[in-house]
Write an enzyme that holds these catalytic residues in place. Structure first.
Site, short mmCIF file in Angstrom:
data_model
loop_
_atom_site.label_atom_id
_atom_site.label_comp_id
_atom_site.label_asym_id
_atom_site.label_seq_id
_atom_site.Cartn_x
_atom_site.Cartn_y
_atom_site.Cartn_z
N ASP A 61 -22.17 2.30 6.43
CA ASP A 61 -22.72 1.95 7.74
C ASP A 61 -23.67 0.82 7.41
OD1 ASP A 61 -24.55 1.66 9.90
OD2 ASP A 61 -23.85 3.57 10.67
N HIS A 62 -23.26 -0.39 7.68
CA HIS A 62 -24.04 -1.52 7.14
C HIS A 62 -25.46 -1.59 7.71
CE1 HIS A 62 -22.84 -3.70 10.76
NE2 HIS A 62 -23.70 -4.64 10.46
N LYS A 65 -22.07 -6.42 23.94
CA LYS A 65 -21.66 -7.76 23.55
C LYS A 65 -21.96 -8.73 24.69
CE LYS A 65 -18.45 -6.45 20.02
NZ LYS A 65 -19.24 -6.77 18.83
N HIS A 101 -24.05 3.14 14.02
CA HIS A 101 -25.34 2.46 13.84
C HIS A 101 -26.47 3.01 14.72
CE1 HIS A 101 -22.54 -0.13 11.90
NE2 HIS A 101 -22.21 -0.85 12.96
N VAL A 155 0.79 -1.24 0.00
CA VAL A 155 0.00 0.00 0.00
C VAL A 155 0.82 1.29 0.00
CG1 VAL A 155 -2.13 -0.89 1.00
CG2 VAL A 155 -0.31 -0.11 2.51
C1 BG6 Z 1 -20.06 -3.78 13.52
C2 BG6 Z 1 -19.27 -3.76 14.78
O1 BG6 Z 1 -20.08 -2.49 12.95
O2 BG6 Z 1 -21.39 -4.20 13.79
C3 BG6 Z 1 -19.28 -5.12 15.43
O3 BG6 Z 1 -17.94 -3.37 14.52
C4 BG6 Z 1 -20.70 -5.62 15.61
O4 BG6 Z 1 -18.62 -5.08 16.69
C5 BG6 Z 1 -21.48 -5.51 14.31
O5 BG6 Z 1 -20.62 -6.97 16.01
C6 BG6 Z 1 -22.94 -5.83 14.52
O6 BG6 Z 1 -23.56 -5.95 13.28
P1 BG6 Z 1 -24.87 -6.82 13.09
O7 BG6 Z 1 -25.25 -6.61 11.66
O8 BG6 Z 1 -24.50 -8.23 13.42
O9 BG6 Z 1 -25.87 -6.28 14.06
#
Ligand code: BG6
Length: 489
Positions: free
Chosen positions: A177-178, A340, A240, A86
């Protein structure tokens, strides 16, 4: 519409995210015809893989997500691998040669998506090189997809942003941001704004409080090195959780364009009450898990996990009370909690409505149940409305009833995964479900004031047992306002 064509240049191609999410998502798009034959993927990472090794890796990843993977050979033939350093310009020049070659071979019209799915310390370096070594010098579109974490606090996020802005404009940057790719998170605005039933009640006259829970059963897994520098506040709340708050609280947008939606979300974040200094403990509590049991199996405490300091002060749990000081929301607490090693894997939103002015009906055990609207984000997807109805029989006794809608009973079959949607959006050039810099900046500035207080004051950890819903202080946070967490397990 025409199926979009593009080159994907994937940094971090041998990594976990690529394997778990990105390859299966690309495959699903391919299988559904949402990705034309005119695509190619260049995977890069340090390892000295060949195209063949890479293609086998991609196939394994797809097969572990899908039992029947038709046309998998054809799909995998679009993948190329280039070992990469990189920090070395020569390495980028080789990448550029391969990119130009594939551009011709697949007729990609110079469209390029650069996807950074690797250690964040290199985000800036890569983005610099992409420009200085000519990879962004192409006649098609160029987009930068960037994974979290976007900085560690406002200051480092700003520095990173300034750096990537040297090579890409804001409209070319797709910050992932998934959660914004989850079907039911996207459904929040539809439920709110497409129903005559909710929007008139969606304010401080009728809503008493809103609760957002995102609980996990997993611990830190192999990510302790990152998590030790992050903690739940930065890992989940800054992104999130605040994104969900923004979607729940925003004003109706005047249209569904990226800019209109994002600016309504930004206005919510601007109205968030600043929590700082000695107010922090009034509004936010933290936790760290100790040993306990998950699904009947003993699990170690956070401090006993691999790569975690034995006296770590990192929080694995956060609960907070947010106030949005605007006309619509003045006086309505938004409670959030995430952690967690909790009792359940569950993301849910509970909207609790105020009690009716006078209750004529009775219920043998307790008062009338308040109306709740529950938005189930995961694992099940749907909504439930809690109402009161008359109990069958002689008396005017009430009983709670629930109206439920399940988005899809076959989870994961009909509902595309978040990543699949987000990658497709990026291909189409739709950045609505990605975070704008203004959102990132405001959420860091909110979160920073809390972490500053926490960093200067250790508390006695661990304070919740693995497999529970978190520390007692999180219950007290609501109790002092006369509320309690609605169960989500
Ligand atoms: C991520 C975090 O962005 O989201 C993780 O870094 C977390 O720590 C995860 O486990 C949770 O995602 P989901 O889709 O399983 O709720």
């Amino acid at each position: 519409t025409e199926t979009p064509k593009s080159l994907f240049m994937l940094f971090g191609a041998t990594g976990d995210l690529a394997k778990r999410k990105l390859f299966p998502s690309l495959y699903n798009l391919y299988r559904k015809g949402k990705l034309s034959e005119r695509f190619a993927v260049i995977g890069t990472a340090r390892r000295g893989w060949t195209d063949e090794v890479f293609r086998n890796h991609v196939k394994d990843s797809v097969l572990s997500a899908n039992k029947h993977a038709e046309r998998i050979e054809e799909f995998a033939s679009h993948f190329y691998y280039q070992p990469h350093d990189v920090t070395d310009s020569d390495s980028y020049i080789q990448l550029k040669q391969l990119a130009d070659e594939l551009d011709g071979k697949y007729q990609l019209e110079g469209n390029r998506i650069f996807y950074l799915a690797m250690a964040p310390e290199y985000f800036g370096t890569i983005s610099d090189h992409l420009k200085s070594d000519g990879l962004t010098d192409t006649k098609g579109f160029k987009r930068l997809v960037i994974e979290k974490p976007f900085g560690h606090n406002l200051e480092t996020a700003k520095a990173l942003n300034n750096q990537i802005r040297k090579s890409f404009s804001e409209s070319q940057i797709y910050r992932i941001d998934h959660y914004l790719g989850k079907a039911m998170v996207q459904n929040i605005e539809v439920i709110r704004f497409a129903n005559a039933l909710f929007e008139p009640l969606w304010n401080n006259r009728y809503i008493s409080n809103i609760q957002i829970t995102s609980s996990e059963m997993l611990g830190v897994e192999e990510r302790a090195r990152y998590y030790e520098t992050s903690g739940a506040l930065r890992d989940m709340v800054q992104n999130h959780m605040l994104q969900m708050v923004a979607l729940l609280a925003m004003e109706p947008p005047i249209s569904l364009t990226t800019n209109e939606i994002r600016s309504e979300k930004v206005r919510v974040l601007r109205a968030l009450r600043t929590i700082e200094g000695e107010d922090v403990p009034e509004y936010f509590v933290r936790g760290q898990y100790g040993p306990g049991k998950i699904n009947g199996k003993k699990v170690p405490g956070y401090r006993e996990e691999l790569n975690v300091a034995p006296d770590s002060n990192t929080e694995t749990y956060v609960a907070g009370k947010l106030m949005i000081d605007n006309f619509r929301w003045a006086g309505v607490p938004f409670y959030i909690r995430t952690g967690k090693r909790m009792a359940a894997k569950s993301t849910k939103i509970v909207v609790q409505f105020k009690d009716i002015p006078m209750n004529l009906y009775y219920n043998t055990n307790h008062d009338l149940h308040p109306n709740l609207l529950v938005i189930h984000i995961q694992p099940e997807e749907g909504i439930t409305l809690h109402l009161n109805a008359k109990k069958p029989g002689q008396h005017m006794e009430t009983t709670p009833v629930q109206l439920s809608f399940a988005n899809s009973s076959k989870n994961g079959i009909n509902t595309p995964e978040a990543y699949e949607k987000l990658i497709h959006d990026c291909l189409l050039g739709d950045a609505t479900n990605f975070t704008h810099w203004d959102e990132v900046a405001l959420s860091w500035s909110f979160v920073d004031k809390i972490s500053q207080v926490w960093e200067n004051k250790a508390i006695s950890f661990p304070n919740y047992e693995a497999g529970t819903m978190g520390p007692k202080s999180a219950d007290e946070l609501l109790e002092k306002d006369g509320f309690f967490w609605w169960p989500v397990e």
